[in-house]
Scaffold this motif. Structure first.
Motif, PDB file in Angstrom:
ATOM      1  N   CYS A 116       0.835  -1.200   0.000  1.00 58.84           N
ATOM      2  CA  CYS A 116       0.000   0.000   0.000  1.00 58.84           C
ATOM      3  C   CYS A 116       0.873   1.255   0.000  1.00 58.84           C
ATOM      4  CB  CYS A 116      -0.919   0.017   1.228  1.00 58.84           C
ATOM      5  SG  CYS A 116      -2.102  -1.326   1.264  1.00 58.84           S
ATOM      6  N   GLN A 117       0.391   2.274  -0.681  1.00 59.49           N
ATOM      7  CA  GLN A 117       1.057   3.570  -0.681  1.00 59.49           C
ATOM      8  C   GLN A 117       0.350   4.584   0.217  1.00 59.49           C
ATOM      9  OE1 GLN A 117       0.334   2.041  -3.911  1.00 59.49           O
ATOM     10  NE2 GLN A 117       2.319   1.068  -3.651  1.00 59.49           N
ATOM     11  N   LEU A 118      -0.816   4.227   0.725  1.00 54.89           N
ATOM     12  CA  LEU A 118      -1.620   5.145   1.524  1.00 54.89           C
ATOM     13  C   LEU A 118      -2.448   4.335   2.515  1.00 54.89           C
ATOM     14  CD1 LEU A 118      -2.759   8.136   1.778  1.00 54.89           C
ATOM     15  CD2 LEU A 118      -4.549   7.393   0.211  1.00 54.89           C
ATOM     16  N   VAL A 119      -2.525   4.831   3.743  1.00 57.67           N
ATOM     17  CA  VAL A 119      -3.413   4.253   4.751  1.00 57.67           C
ATOM     18  C   VAL A 119      -4.410   5.340   5.129  1.00 57.67           C
ATOM     19  CG1 VAL A 119      -3.608   3.229   7.046  1.00 57.67           C
ATOM     20  CG2 VAL A 119      -1.558   2.810   5.681  1.00 57.67           C
ATOM     21  N   GLN A 120      -5.672   4.993   5.117  1.00 56.15           N
ATOM     22  CA  GLN A 120      -6.678   5.980   5.494  1.00 56.15           C
ATOM     23  C   GLN A 120      -7.640   5.384   6.504  1.00 56.15           C
ATOM     24  OE1 GLN A 120      -7.911   6.657   1.413  1.00 56.15           O
ATOM     25  NE2 GLN A 120      -9.883   5.701   1.815  1.00 56.15           N
ATOM     26  N   LEU A 121      -8.324   6.257   7.209  1.00 60.76           N
ATOM     27  CA  LEU A 121      -9.347   5.839   8.156  1.00 60.76           C
ATOM     28  C   LEU A 121     -10.339   6.966   8.314  1.00 60.76           C
ATOM     29  CD1 LEU A 121      -8.635   7.464  11.012  1.00 60.76           C
ATOM     30  CD2 LEU A 121      -6.914   5.692  11.175  1.00 60.76           C
ATOM     31  N   THR A 122     -11.494   6.614   8.821  1.00 56.95           N
ATOM     32  CA  THR A 122     -12.476   7.630   9.178  1.00 56.95           C
ATOM     33  C   THR A 122     -12.781   7.485  10.658  1.00 56.95           C
ATOM     34  OG1 THR A 122     -14.368   6.218   8.633  1.00 56.95           O
ATOM     35  CG2 THR A 122     -13.540   7.652   6.883  1.00 56.95           C
ATOM     36  N   SER A 123     -13.274   8.549  11.232  1.00 60.27           N
ATOM     37  CA  SER A 123     -13.644   8.543  12.632  1.00 60.27           C
ATOM     38  C   SER A 123     -14.853   9.458  12.780  1.00 60.27           C
ATOM     39  CB  SER A 123     -12.472   9.055  13.479  1.00 60.27           C
ATOM     40  OG  SER A 123     -12.805   9.063  14.837  1.00 60.27           O
ATOM     41  N   ASP A 124     -15.831   9.022  13.515  1.00 67.62           N
ATOM     42  CA  ASP A 124     -17.044   9.804  13.708  1.00 67.62           C
ATOM     43  C   ASP A 124     -16.696  11.189  14.246  1.00 67.62           C
ATOM     44  OD1 ASP A 124     -19.517  10.733  15.399  1.00 67.62           O
ATOM     45  OD2 ASP A 124     -20.250   9.137  14.069  1.00 67.62           O
ATOM     46  N   ASN A 125     -17.412  12.197  13.792  1.00 69.01           N
ATOM     47  CA  ASN A 125     -17.176  13.573  14.238  1.00 69.01           C
ATOM     48  C   ASN A 125     -17.195  13.710  15.756  1.00 69.01           C
ATOM     49  OD1 ASN A 125     -16.826  14.869  11.756  1.00 69.01           O
ATOM     50  ND2 ASN A 125     -19.030  15.046  11.437  1.00 69.01           N
ATOM     51  N   PHE A 139      -1.477  10.592  11.318  1.00 71.85           N
ATOM     52  CA  PHE A 139      -2.581  10.743  10.373  1.00 71.85           C
ATOM     53  C   PHE A 139      -2.994  12.208  10.329  1.00 71.85           C
ATOM     54  CE2 PHE A 139      -2.652   6.315  11.368  1.00 71.85           C
ATOM     55  CZ  PHE A 139      -3.117   5.684  10.228  1.00 71.85           C
ATOM     56  N   ALA A 140      -3.328  12.700   9.140  1.00 72.66           N
ATOM     57  CA  ALA A 140      -3.746  14.094   8.967  1.00 72.66           C
ATOM     58  C   ALA A 140      -5.227  14.128   8.599  1.00 72.66           C
ATOM     59  CB  ALA A 140      -2.932  14.754   7.860  1.00 72.66           C
ATOM     60  N   PRO A 141      -5.977  15.062   9.180  1.00 72.73           N
ATOM     61  CA  PRO A 141      -7.392  15.206   8.821  1.00 72.73           C
ATOM     62  C   PRO A 141      -7.501  15.935   7.475  1.00 72.73           C
ATOM     63  CG  PRO A 141      -6.810  16.824  10.471  1.00 72.73           C
ATOM     64  CD  PRO A 141      -5.589  15.977  10.246  1.00 72.73           C
ATOM     65  N   SER A 142      -7.270  15.216   6.386  1.00 73.79           N
ATOM     66  CA  SER A 142      -7.095  15.829   5.069  1.00 73.79           C
ATOM     67  C   SER A 142      -8.349  15.867   4.204  1.00 73.79           C
ATOM     68  CB  SER A 142      -6.009  15.082   4.297  1.00 73.79           C
ATOM     69  OG  SER A 142      -6.383  13.719   4.126  1.00 73.79           O
ATOM     70  N   HIS A 143      -9.389  15.124   4.558  1.00 78.13           N
ATOM     71  CA  HIS A 143     -10.561  15.042   3.716  1.00 78.13           C
ATOM     72  C   HIS A 143     -11.839  15.189   4.543  1.00 78.13           C
ATOM     73  CE1 HIS A 143      -7.595  13.287   1.065  1.00 78.13           C
ATOM     74  NE2 HIS A 143      -8.456  13.300   0.079  1.00 78.13           N
TER      75      HIS A 143
END
Length: 150
Positions: A116-125, A139-143
């Motif tokens: 993988c070249q990227l790891v992403q995740l989401t987290s509830d607001n 991790f950066a809040p980029s999106h």
């Protein structure tokens, strides 16, 4: 962290995983620990898909953490492969022990191992503490994320 083992989840782990998923105000609204049927069916789907990795952290024969890592081949970013971390949960007795960091580090290393070249995740607001935790791990809040309930 002592005798900690991170391994693929099994059918026997499902009750403890679901209990952790339900052990917060958001999870309590979404999960049904009294009926494991849909969770067991989901585990069958996950274990039959080589891109899905549902793991548990076990100490002294007790499930103390879990997460799901999904590897997604893609065309964007010059055909890169990315991973998504989902369903990160730490048993209430283990929160603040460093176990969350170990699980996320495992997921990042496994993502690297799988190309993988990227790891992403989401987290509830509503999970401000989780957001600070992920930022401390790089991790950066980029999106901005969007969901549509079906």
């Amino acid at each position: 962290m002592g005798d900690l083992e991170i391994r693929p989840a099994t059918t026997e782990d499902v009750p403890e995983i679901v209990a952790m998923l339900a052990d917060d105000p958001l999870g309590a609204q979404r999960e049904s620990p009294d009926d494991l049927t849909p969770y067991l069916a989901a585990l069958d789907r996950l274990t039959s898909d080589p891109h899905q990795h549902l793991v548990v952290a076990v100490r002294e024969n007790r499930v103390v953490g879990t997460l799901q890592l999904t590897v997604i081949p893609g065309l964007s970013r010059r055909g890169s492969t990315r991973s998504i971390i989902e369903g990160v949960r730490i048993h209430a007795d283990e929160r603040g022990s460093g176990l969350g960091t170990i699980l996320i580090q495992w997921a990042v290393e496994e993502s690297r191992r799988q190309g993988c070249q990227l790891v992403q995740l989401t987290s509830d607001n509503a999970r401000a503490d989780a957001h600070r935790f992920y930022e401390r791990l790089g991790f950066a809040p980029s999106h901005v994320g969007f969901k549509l309930q079906l």
